[in-house]
Design an enzyme around this catalytic site. Sequence first.
Site, short mmCIF file in Angstrom:
data_model
loop_
_atom_site.label_atom_id
_atom_site.label_comp_id
_atom_site.label_asym_id
_atom_site.label_seq_id
_atom_site.Cartn_x
_atom_site.Cartn_y
_atom_site.Cartn_z
N TYR A 108 81.22 48.94 58.25
CA TYR A 108 80.16 48.90 59.27
C TYR A 108 80.70 49.44 60.61
O TYR A 108 81.82 49.11 61.00
CB TYR A 108 79.71 47.44 59.41
N ASP A 180 83.39 41.52 53.63
CA ASP A 180 82.05 41.48 54.23
C ASP A 180 81.04 41.55 53.08
O ASP A 180 80.92 42.57 52.41
CB ASP A 180 81.91 42.68 55.17
N LYS A 205 70.99 39.49 58.53
CA LYS A 205 70.42 40.35 57.50
C LYS A 205 69.78 39.51 56.38
O LYS A 205 68.87 38.78 56.64
CB LYS A 205 71.50 41.31 56.99
#
Length: 387
Positions: A108, A180, A205
């Site tokens: 990310y 993650d 999310k």
Amino acid sequence: MTRVLPDELSGSFATRAIHAGQRPDPMSGAIMTPIYQTSTYVQDAVGENKGYEYARGRNPTREALERNVASLEGGQHGFAFSSGTGCLDSIMKLFQSGDHIVCGENVYGGTFRLFDKLLTRFGLRFTYVDSRDLQKVADAMTPETRGVVIETPTNPLMRLTDIAGCAGIAHRHDAILIVDNTFTTPYFQRPLEYGADIVWHSTTKYLNGHSDMIGGLAVLNDDVLAERLQFILNAAGAVPGPFDAWLVLRGTKTLHLRMRQHDANGRAMAAWLADRVGEDRVYYPGLASHPQHDLAKRQMSGFGGMISVDLGTRERAVQVLNRVRVFSLAESLGGVESLISHPASMTHASVEASRRDSIGLSDGLIRLSCGVEDEGDLIGDIEQAMG
Ligand SMILES: *Cc1c(COP(=O)(O)O)cnc(C)c1O
């Protein structure tokens, strides 16, 4: 430190999603965990309290969420934070100046920015590798390496890393593996079962799932590591407010239902796109054409709603993004509503163009977060946007 109760680790996922970490409020019997909107707790006498002193350290709403998600990930300890990034920042405080970290090169954008722009100033050193290739991870390990950081699948190129393989490499070098798990959620992938030491989320999310808060959460098994993370949580203070914790707790009650629909919509959309633009341009681990489809089937039990598509040019990508009607043009992902984005100018704008090129993140790439709307409406929307 929030420890999961033994009975909260047994039973099926769906039942734990709804019940783990929660019990009727002792005062009123309220079935829903109250939002303990308080900063402090009245003490019975000097040195006597009910286990709660000040809400940076502990809050009952937050603890219910921590136990709930820890149970879903199959871990002993959960720690909730004010954002995913704040969660990772606190995890990284487990390390110290001079430590070396091996990190997947396609993580990310905000993870890379935190490491490259901030944490290097405090003496942490990072090597970025294509973690699809375990040999590259092994080759990057040094005597100073204390951590391996991966994301699988990656955002937005949907590249996978073998979690068990990475755990083996990390542990042989006395390093910890940090994963993650935001994209897949514990419903489809549980990294602790493959040997990861810490699994973390942007709860913003899928775990919350309704695009109405920002948060993070880490789960781990090791008691010593957990005690150190609890100290960091309290000392550095990146804690979530009780209302945000409560929103995620509401979200996880339907995680299994939502993920099934995200997955069904994702599979249908990916198949349609592969037919339309060619399977080599569609990045979705659930497609048999995905180069790591076998690994996907091994460590994931579903593939979710995240798909990236290379439309060739920036102009073509922009055209589709500007024409969608059901999808909304926005950063973020994992909500019940479908979102579409342009990674090169949005989520990954903080990554330099040369670095984007070198990892294969082209200007023609668009990313879809398929929500839980009607599958036909979603495909129809992309079809009309492609013109
Ligand atoms: C959004 C996201 C993050 C960062 O989380 P925030 O809650 O926005 O701070 C980290 N990793 C992944 C995969 C994400 O999608």
